[in-house]
Write an enzyme that holds these catalytic residues in place. Sequence first.
Site, mmCIF file in Angstrom:
data_model
loop_
_atom_site.group_PDB
_atom_site.id
_atom_site.type_symbol
_atom_site.label_atom_id
_atom_site.label_comp_id
_atom_site.label_asym_id
_atom_site.label_seq_id
_atom_site.Cartn_x
_atom_site.Cartn_y
_atom_site.Cartn_z
ATOM 1 C CE LYS A 212 42.094 -15.966 99.444
ATOM 2 N NZ LYS A 212 42.714 -16.232 98.154
ATOM 3 C CE LYS B 46 36.950 -23.881 92.163
ATOM 4 N NZ LYS B 46 37.940 -24.374 91.191
ATOM 5 C CE LYS C 19 35.083 -15.328 94.737
ATOM 6 N NZ LYS C 19 36.319 -15.407 94.003
HETATM 7 P P1 TYM Z 1 39.550 -19.501 90.508
HETATM 8 O O1 TYM Z 1 40.063 -20.901 90.456
HETATM 9 O O2 TYM Z 1 39.014 -18.983 91.781
HETATM 10 O O3 TYM Z 1 38.406 -19.310 89.438
HETATM 11 C C1 TYM Z 1 38.576 -19.662 88.063
HETATM 12 C C2 TYM Z 1 37.843 -18.643 87.194
HETATM 13 O O4 TYM Z 1 36.452 -18.607 87.549
HETATM 14 C C3 TYM Z 1 36.055 -17.275 87.821
HETATM 15 N N1 TYM Z 1 35.022 -17.297 88.878
HETATM 16 C C4 TYM Z 1 33.827 -16.721 88.774
HETATM 17 N N2 TYM Z 1 33.233 -16.027 87.784
HETATM 18 C C5 TYM Z 1 31.979 -15.583 87.999
HETATM 19 N N3 TYM Z 1 31.278 -15.804 89.140
HETATM 20 C C6 TYM Z 1 31.826 -16.484 90.156
HETATM 21 N N4 TYM Z 1 31.141 -16.728 91.258
HETATM 22 C C7 TYM Z 1 33.155 -16.983 90.004
HETATM 23 N N5 TYM Z 1 33.987 -17.706 90.803
HETATM 24 C C8 TYM Z 1 35.127 -17.874 90.095
HETATM 25 C C9 TYM Z 1 37.303 -16.564 88.284
HETATM 26 O O5 TYM Z 1 37.200 -15.172 88.080
HETATM 27 C C10 TYM Z 1 38.361 -17.210 87.409
HETATM 28 O O6 TYM Z 1 38.442 -16.560 86.158
HETATM 29 N N6 TYM Z 1 43.617 -16.595 90.779
HETATM 30 C C11 TYM Z 1 42.785 -17.365 89.854
HETATM 31 C C12 TYM Z 1 43.523 -18.437 89.108
HETATM 32 C C13 TYM Z 1 44.712 -17.984 88.331
HETATM 33 C C14 TYM Z 1 44.714 -17.247 87.120
HETATM 34 C C15 TYM Z 1 46.074 -17.128 86.738
HETATM 35 C C16 TYM Z 1 43.710 -16.685 86.337
HETATM 36 C C17 TYM Z 1 46.005 -18.246 88.637
HETATM 37 N N7 TYM Z 1 46.833 -17.747 87.680
HETATM 38 C C18 TYM Z 1 46.431 -16.414 85.605
HETATM 39 C C19 TYM Z 1 44.095 -15.991 85.192
HETATM 40 C C20 TYM Z 1 45.439 -15.860 84.836
HETATM 41 C C21 TYM Z 1 41.690 -18.030 90.667
HETATM 42 O O7 TYM Z 1 41.798 -18.246 91.839
HETATM 43 O O8 TYM Z 1 40.647 -18.497 89.937
#
Ligand code: TYM
Length: 327
Positions: free
Chosen positions: A112, A196, A193
């Site tokens: 980023k 969104k 990957k």
């Molecule tokens: P986020 O919103 O990007 O994604 C939510 C969850 O989906 C998983 N994920 C994927 N898994 C497999 N293939 C993909 N292409 C893919 N894209 C997304 C992510 O690994 C995630 O588990 N930082 C985190 C949100 C967060 C969080 C937390 C997670 C904030 N606080 C505390 C766990 C514990 C995030 O941006 O997820």
Amino acid sequence: PPTVFSGIQPTGIPHIGNYLGAIKNWVHMQNTHQRVLFCIVDLHSVTLPQNPNALRQSIFDTAACLLACGIDPDKAILFQQSDVPQHSELCWAFTCLTTLPRIQSLPQWKEKSEKYAKDINVGLMTYPILQAADILLYKGTEVPVGEDQIPHVELAQDLARIFNYRFGEFFPKASAVIPKSARIKSLRTPTSKMSKSEIDVKSRIDLTDSPEVIRGKIKKAVTDFTPEIFYDPDNRPGISNLMDIHAAFTGLSSDEITEQNKLKNTVGYKSEVADIVTQYLTPIREKVLRLREQPEYVQQILDRGAERAGDIAQENWMQIRKLMGFK
Ligand code: TYM
């Protein structure tokens, strides 16, 4: 007690990467554990500019999708991060325990900070610290996430250790729980990957996509010029990604999928994958559409979740303040 905690950003509709990497495991773990919390992390999402009306809608849509996927508010506490102010408070405490080089070593920061250069806001730097605060505020021990989140869970482990060393044993070790389908790739650039934030909506399948949209996106998925169907993620990332998706939705192995589809070419195989994905997502989509008619019901669930999460947060935060000398 063992505590499951995970989060998802409310930025649009969750996609099948979110589902297969995380949400599917959430639905499973709410049955195997007593204390389970799932958080819609709105504070994280404003590290990038969000239109307030769109954000409000995304929070609702994300909650509706989670419920449609099978999150049961009687088994799991489903809530919105900004409803529980202690996330930000613990984040501040952790910010003061985190060195700059530790943050700069994280892959997502590197990515980023290159992309935004001098325009990067400090929130993006604090982002993983807030994530550690999310988990540890509830003394989370199991964190079901996709592979991309592993470095962030490791930061939470570090912060727990640093805090415990400085102020006394309080936080447990939080471990990432990673499924087999931990990394679903973009349908357009199958080496990165599914995300969104990718501009091309054909790169991902949202949980609410209609059968026609799903079929169109899979038809246009980037593959190669070899017509046969076999699994080779290094040399054939496109077709192998479709096979990963196929495997994740059906529980079949890539060998079984290869065997079942050895007479098909890419076009025929894509049509098969589209059928499987459609069949899986149709009930989810229908449930989301029904929940859109009942916004008060969804809001009620989030409100009750915030209360229950708030009680745990408040209790832990009081003890943290004592340990740190604020009280
Ligand atoms: P986020 O919103 O990007 O994604 C939510 C969850 O989906 C998983 N994920 C994927 N898994 C497999 N293939 C993909 N292409 C893919 N894209 C997304 C992510 O690994 C995630 O588990 N930082 C985190 C949100 C967060 C969080 C937390 C997670 C904030 N606080 C505390 C766990 C514990 C995030 O941006 O997820």
